[in-house]
Scaffold this active site. Structure first.
Site, mmCIF file in Angstrom:
data_model
loop_
_atom_site.group_PDB
_atom_site.id
_atom_site.type_symbol
_atom_site.label_atom_id
_atom_site.label_comp_id
_atom_site.label_asym_id
_atom_site.label_seq_id
_atom_site.Cartn_x
_atom_site.Cartn_y
_atom_site.Cartn_z
ATOM 1 N N GLY A 29 18.648 18.030 42.632
ATOM 2 C CA GLY A 29 17.491 18.873 42.323
ATOM 3 C C GLY A 29 17.425 20.085 43.244
ATOM 4 O O GLY A 29 17.976 20.092 44.345
ATOM 5 N N ARG A 33 9.660 22.957 45.386
ATOM 6 C CA ARG A 33 8.512 23.126 46.284
ATOM 7 C C ARG A 33 8.909 23.511 47.714
ATOM 8 O O ARG A 33 8.079 23.892 48.510
ATOM 9 C CB ARG A 33 7.663 21.838 46.274
ATOM 10 N N THR A 99 16.114 12.670 36.439
ATOM 11 C CA THR A 99 16.704 11.654 37.322
ATOM 12 C C THR A 99 17.608 10.670 36.580
ATOM 13 O O THR A 99 18.599 10.200 37.144
ATOM 14 C CB THR A 99 15.597 10.909 38.089
ATOM 15 N N ASN A 190 5.578 4.618 42.590
ATOM 16 C CA ASN A 190 7.023 4.427 42.526
ATOM 17 C C ASN A 190 7.671 5.228 43.662
ATOM 18 O O ASN A 190 7.443 6.420 43.783
ATOM 19 C CB ASN A 190 7.514 4.938 41.158
ATOM 20 N N ARG A 354 28.263 29.418 78.501
ATOM 21 C CA ARG A 354 28.810 29.437 77.138
ATOM 22 C C ARG A 354 29.974 28.463 76.950
ATOM 23 O O ARG A 354 30.531 27.961 77.928
ATOM 24 C CB ARG A 354 29.215 30.874 76.794
ATOM 25 N N LYS A 372 31.286 32.321 80.822
ATOM 26 C CA LYS A 372 31.913 32.074 79.529
ATOM 27 C C LYS A 372 33.296 31.495 79.730
ATOM 28 O O LYS A 372 34.121 32.097 80.416
ATOM 29 C CB LYS A 372 31.970 33.378 78.734
ATOM 30 N N TYR A 387 28.505 38.094 85.732
ATOM 31 C CA TYR A 387 29.154 37.687 84.495
ATOM 32 C C TYR A 387 30.542 37.177 84.845
ATOM 33 O O TYR A 387 31.385 37.916 85.369
ATOM 34 C CB TYR A 387 29.285 38.851 83.493
ATOM 35 N N ALA A 401 26.594 38.860 94.653
ATOM 36 C CA ALA A 401 25.608 39.203 93.634
ATOM 37 C C ALA A 401 26.182 40.222 92.646
ATOM 38 O O ALA A 401 26.943 41.116 93.019
ATOM 39 C CB ALA A 401 24.357 39.775 94.299
ATOM 40 N N ASN A 407 37.309 40.774 81.711
ATOM 41 C CA ASN A 407 38.339 40.009 81.017
ATOM 42 C C ASN A 407 39.004 40.785 79.896
ATOM 43 O O ASN A 407 40.066 40.421 79.438
ATOM 44 C CB ASN A 407 37.763 38.686 80.489
HETATM 45 C C1 UD1 Z 1 10.328 10.988 41.319
HETATM 46 C C2 UD1 Z 1 9.927 9.895 40.321
HETATM 47 C C3 UD1 Z 1 8.504 9.433 40.624
HETATM 48 C C4 UD1 Z 1 8.414 8.959 42.050
HETATM 49 C C5 UD1 Z 1 8.897 10.039 43.015
HETATM 50 C C6 UD1 Z 1 9.007 9.472 44.421
HETATM 51 C C7 UD1 Z 1 11.098 10.386 38.227
HETATM 52 C C8 UD1 Z 1 10.968 10.940 36.869
HETATM 53 N N1 UD1 Z 1 9.998 10.399 38.984
HETATM 54 O O1 UD1 Z 1 9.456 12.089 41.113
HETATM 55 O O2 UD1 Z 1 8.135 8.351 39.748
HETATM 56 O O3 UD1 Z 1 7.063 8.582 42.355
HETATM 57 O O4 UD1 Z 1 10.214 10.493 42.653
HETATM 58 O O5 UD1 Z 1 9.364 10.467 45.346
HETATM 59 O O6 UD1 Z 1 12.153 9.924 38.571
HETATM 60 N N2 UD1 Z 1 17.211 14.925 40.939
HETATM 61 C C9 UD1 Z 1 18.510 15.084 40.489
HETATM 62 N N3 UD1 Z 1 18.724 15.586 39.257
HETATM 63 C C10 UD1 Z 1 17.711 15.934 38.421
HETATM 64 C C11 UD1 Z 1 16.372 15.764 38.876
HETATM 65 C C12 UD1 Z 1 16.169 15.250 40.149
HETATM 66 O O7 UD1 Z 1 19.461 14.770 41.205
HETATM 67 O O8 UD1 Z 1 18.002 16.382 37.305
HETATM 68 C C13 UD1 Z 1 17.000 14.372 42.279
HETATM 69 C C14 UD1 Z 1 16.287 15.337 43.207
HETATM 70 O O9 UD1 Z 1 17.208 16.074 43.966
HETATM 71 C C15 UD1 Z 1 15.480 14.398 44.105
HETATM 72 C C16 UD1 Z 1 15.257 13.178 43.215
HETATM 73 O O10 UD1 Z 1 16.167 13.256 42.157
HETATM 74 O O11 UD1 Z 1 16.198 13.977 45.241
HETATM 75 C C17 UD1 Z 1 13.832 13.090 42.690
HETATM 76 O O12 UD1 Z 1 13.515 14.281 42.008
HETATM 77 P P1 UD1 Z 1 12.098 14.949 42.193
HETATM 78 O O13 UD1 Z 1 12.052 16.146 41.328
HETATM 79 O O14 UD1 Z 1 11.749 15.086 43.622
HETATM 80 O O15 UD1 Z 1 11.187 13.825 41.505
HETATM 81 P P2 UD1 Z 1 9.668 13.569 41.805
HETATM 82 O O16 UD1 Z 1 8.863 14.510 41.000
HETATM 83 O O17 UD1 Z 1 9.430 13.509 43.248
HETATM 84 MG MG MG Z 2 10.580 14.011 45.083
#
Ligand code: UD1
Ligand code: MG
Length: 421
Positions: A29, A33, A99, A190, A354, A372, A387, A401, A407
């Site tokens: 991801g 944020r 995910t 979760n 250094r 260095k 130096y 001093a 160098n």
């Molecule tokens: C996810 C869970 C949510 C849980 C929360 C906990 C899902 C749909 N939701 O939400 O239930 O409470 O984590 O922190 O799973 N990622 C990928 N590929 C993608 C999308 C995401 O690798 O296509 C990875 C992201 O890099 C991240 C992780 O999956 O490390 C979770 O993704 P994120 O977008 O943070 O999910 P949350 O909204 O936090």
């Molecule tokens: Mg997350």
């Protein structure tokens, strides 16, 4: 005082260990944020990318193999893993479709997966080895096909909520954006940590659809698919401490978890015999070694592969990176990088040592000096405003001093040699 056991510090409890698992770490991801051009898992906590801590905990639990699903700026994550965890297997998720889609990207490796698959998001740096082992054992001891790891929190906003029947059986997970007002009241969330049978996971992963408010393939939907199948058994495992599974979604959370981890690192050093004055102002890497009766003064930073022997006084305002500091050395308001400092040296205030510098015992490097890639042998002094670069200074030398070793002649860097006495 925080009584939690963040488990980087405690040895693996071997009796508890069941083995036989593969781990899948989701890190593709963008981390919207974070508002960053750097992939989220490479943002640092206590000097190291946050993924370091998670992988460290996973590897201590002795997995068969570890897969990291990468996507956004994957070359940067790949590069870090290659240099630091080269046994991990990187899998690219071409488009971040959710995910479940991220887990599905590992399918081609099905044959080398262990029977149990632990799935974790890359943004939970404080997850401990002990908790990983508890999850694996919970699955084994209850003969489950899947475990979904949950936590209780007063502020569940943003998390998927765990929906259960009156007997406490898990029915499904509902995401914040899809939850109704009643579901939003639920405080069991979760954590996005699961342990699932390999066959169950790969049979069901393609059945997941993207009919939800975000049009994403949610891994959370696998919980409902398993729970609806009479032949399969799933349970939730609630962790004791929400902080351990708290994810980093923005830089405020990053700072919060860093503070917790730094406190734990400093407390462990203090309990092992190091004095730290005003520990809230002292920042030390988890891998740094410091011997007994050394004193760390306020506003000091010690990072990388550094070791400090006993009875030293470090700081205030010292910065030490990848360096060895011999017994009884005093370092005041100075920056030391990639150097080996002998015993009973006195360095500073405001000197810059250094990389490649090596000093003998009882060396003094005084105020406002830059050294260095030089060797300064025992009992020599460079007390004021000098130096010294690419030089070899013998023992019992007193450098006047504001002395400079020139160098560079415009073509080559040359060595300056000053013999003993
Ligand atoms: C996810 C869970 C949510 C849980 C929360 C906990 C899902 C749909 N939701 O939400 O239930 O409470 O984590 O922190 O799973 N990622 C990928 N590929 C993608 C999308 C995401 O690798 O296509 C990875 C992201 O890099 C991240 C992780 O999956 O490390 C979770 O993704 P994120 O977008 O943070 O999910 P949350 O909204 O936090
Ligand atoms: Mg997350």
């Amino acid at each position: 005082m925080d009584q939690r056991e963040v488990l980087y510090f405690k040895d693996n409890n071997k009796d508890n260990f069941i083995g036989g698992f593969s781990a899948v770490v989701l890190a593709a991801g963008k981390g919207k944020r974070m508002k960053s051009n750097l992939p989220k898992v490479l943002h640092k906590i206590c000097f190291k990318p946050m993924i370091f801590y998670l992988l460290n905990s996973i590897y201590k639990a002795n997995p068969k193999n570890v897969f990291i699903v990468v996507g956004f700026k994957n070359e940067l994550v790949y590069q870090y893993l290659e240099q630091n965890f080269n046994q991990a297997i990187c899998v690219v998720q071409e488009k971040q479709l959710g995910t479940a889609n991220a887990v599905a990207a590992t399918k081609e490796y099905k044959n080398i997966f262990a029977e149990n698959i632990l799935i974790v998001c890359g943004d939970v740096p404080l997850l401990s080895t002990e908790t990983i082992e508890k999850i694996l054992n919970f699955k084994k001891n209850n003969c489950l096909n899947a475990v979904v790891v949950t936590a209780q929190t007063d502020n569940p906003y943003g998390y998927g909520r765990v929906i259960k029947d009156e007997d406490g059986n898990v029915l499904k997970i509902v995401e914040e954006s899809d939850a109704n007002s009643e579901e939003k009241q639920i405080k069991e969330i979760n954590t996005s940590i699961y342990c699932i049978d390999k066959d169950v996971l790969f049979n069901l992963i393609d059945k997941i659809q993207s009919k939800n408010s975000q049009n994403e393939f949610y891994l959370t939907d696998i919980v409902e698919l398993i729970s609806n199948d009479e032949s399969l058994k799933i349970k939730s495992y609630k962790v004791d401490d929400f902080l351990e599974v708290e994810g980093v979604n923005d830089r405020v959370q990053l700072a919060k978890l860093e503070k917790l981890l730094q406190k734990k690192i400093n407390e462990n050093l203090m309990l092992s015999g190091v004095t730290i004055y005003y520990p809230e102002s002292v920042f030390i890497d988890i891998e740094v070694e410091i011997d007994k009766d050394t004193i760390i003064q306020p506003f000091s930073f010690i990072s990388g592969k550094s070791k400090i022997e006993k009875n030293c006084v470090i700081g205030p305002f010292a910065q030490i990176e990848d360096s060895f500091i011999g017994e009884g050395t005093v370092i005041n308001k100075s920056l030391i990088q990639g150097s080996t400092i002998g015993k009973y040296n006195v360095i500073g205030p405001t000197s810059y040592i250094r990389p490649g510098t090596i000093t003998g015992d009882n060396v003094k490097i005084g105020a406002c000096c830059e050294i260095k890639k030089s060797k300064i042998a025992s009992n020599s002094k460079v007390p004021h405003l000098s130096y010294i670069g690419d030089a070899e200074i013998g023992s019992n030398v007193n450098v006047g001093a504001a002395t400079v070793t020139c160098n560079y002649d415009g073509f080559f860097k040359n060595k300056t040699i000053i013999e003993d006495g």
